[in-house]
Design a protein around this motif. Structure first.
Motif: not given
Ligand SMILES: CCCCCCCCCC(=O)SCCNC(=O)CCNC(=O)[C@H](O)C(C)(C)COP(=O)(O)OP(=O)(O)OC[C@H]1O[C@@H](n2cnc3c(N)ncnc32)[C@H](O)[C@@H]1OP(=O)(O)O
Length: 184
Positions: A127-129, A132-135, A155-165
């Motif tokens: 997924a694109p990152v 400004g994102s927190d990875v 690596a996940r975007v936005g938080g530890p449980d965010g979508p996998v990028a």
């Protein structure tokens, strides 16, 4: 791409699945038992060194990755995507994300209690990152075979449980302290 799943654990996610035959531990290669001793080796080896492009505070153009914890052999770290990390407009460069995976997998390797360098690193971009994102990155060892340590991470975007990028798998090779070059 197939590999054996890591040991079940509360903090260890289900195997992400990017490993190729070259980053999959050979049959019978033991997965290491998590130990707290590796952190001491890491700290002693890297004492006073802040120049790492991944995590160094003195690396002005670096990613400034923040190591946030270790639990049950899983290393966690995070960084914020800045404008200078762009590849395509508004999106994080794939090489920057590979650097973050290298940092996390390397950290998980050093936790084994020896010094390692990257031999092979494979990345799947899912997924694109956006800038400004927190990875949030985590990594763990899937097996040891002589001087070779096999690692995986995500690596996940936005938080530890965010979508996998990003998912990654790698082989790190144990080296002596003398492998490294003192800073001039
Ligand atoms: C908190 C932070 C902690 C620190 C995080 C650090 C993250 C960053 C990590 C890096 O970016 S390290 C920098 C990038 N990597 C390098 O600079 C490594 C450059 N390559 C070398 O220095 C040498 O090629 C290497 C030390 C990896 C191997 O040379 P050696 O002569 O010591 O080993 P040799 O060639 O005899 O191979 C030893 C074993 O490793 C295997 N091997 C070597 N290179 C490999 C490779 N590239 N891929 C997979 N396996 C490899 C090799 O097949 C063999 O397996 P077997 O024992 O089963 O025969």
């Amino acid at each position: 791409m197939t590999s054996s799943p890591p040991s079940p654990s509360a903090s260890r996610p289900a195997r992400p699945g990017p490993a190729s035959s070259r980053t999959t531990p050979p049959p019978g290669a033991p997965a290491p038992a998590p130990s707290g001793e590796g952190a001491a080796v890491m700290l002693a080896s890297l004492a006073g060194f802040d120049g790492c492009f991944g995590c160094g505070s003195e690396a002005e153009s670096g990613l400034r990755i923040r190591h946030t914890g270790v639990e049950d052999g899983v290393v966690t770290c995070e960084f914020t995507v800045r404008r200078e990390h762009q590849g395509a407009p508004g999106l994080c460069h794939g090489g920057v994300l590979a650097t973050a995976m290298d940092e996390a997998l390397g950290g998980a390797a050093w936790l084994l209690g020896n010094r390692y360098v990257t031999g092979r690193l494979e990345t799947d971009y899912l997924a694109p990152v956006p800038v400004g994102s927190d990875v949030h990155v985590r990594a763990w060892c899937t097996g040891l075979d002589g001087r070779k340590a096999y690692l995986e991470g995500e690596a996940r975007v936005g938080g530890p449980d965010g979508p996998v990028a990003v998912r990654a798998a790698g082989v790190f090779i144990e080296v002596p302290q003398e492998h490294f070059v003192p800073e001039s």
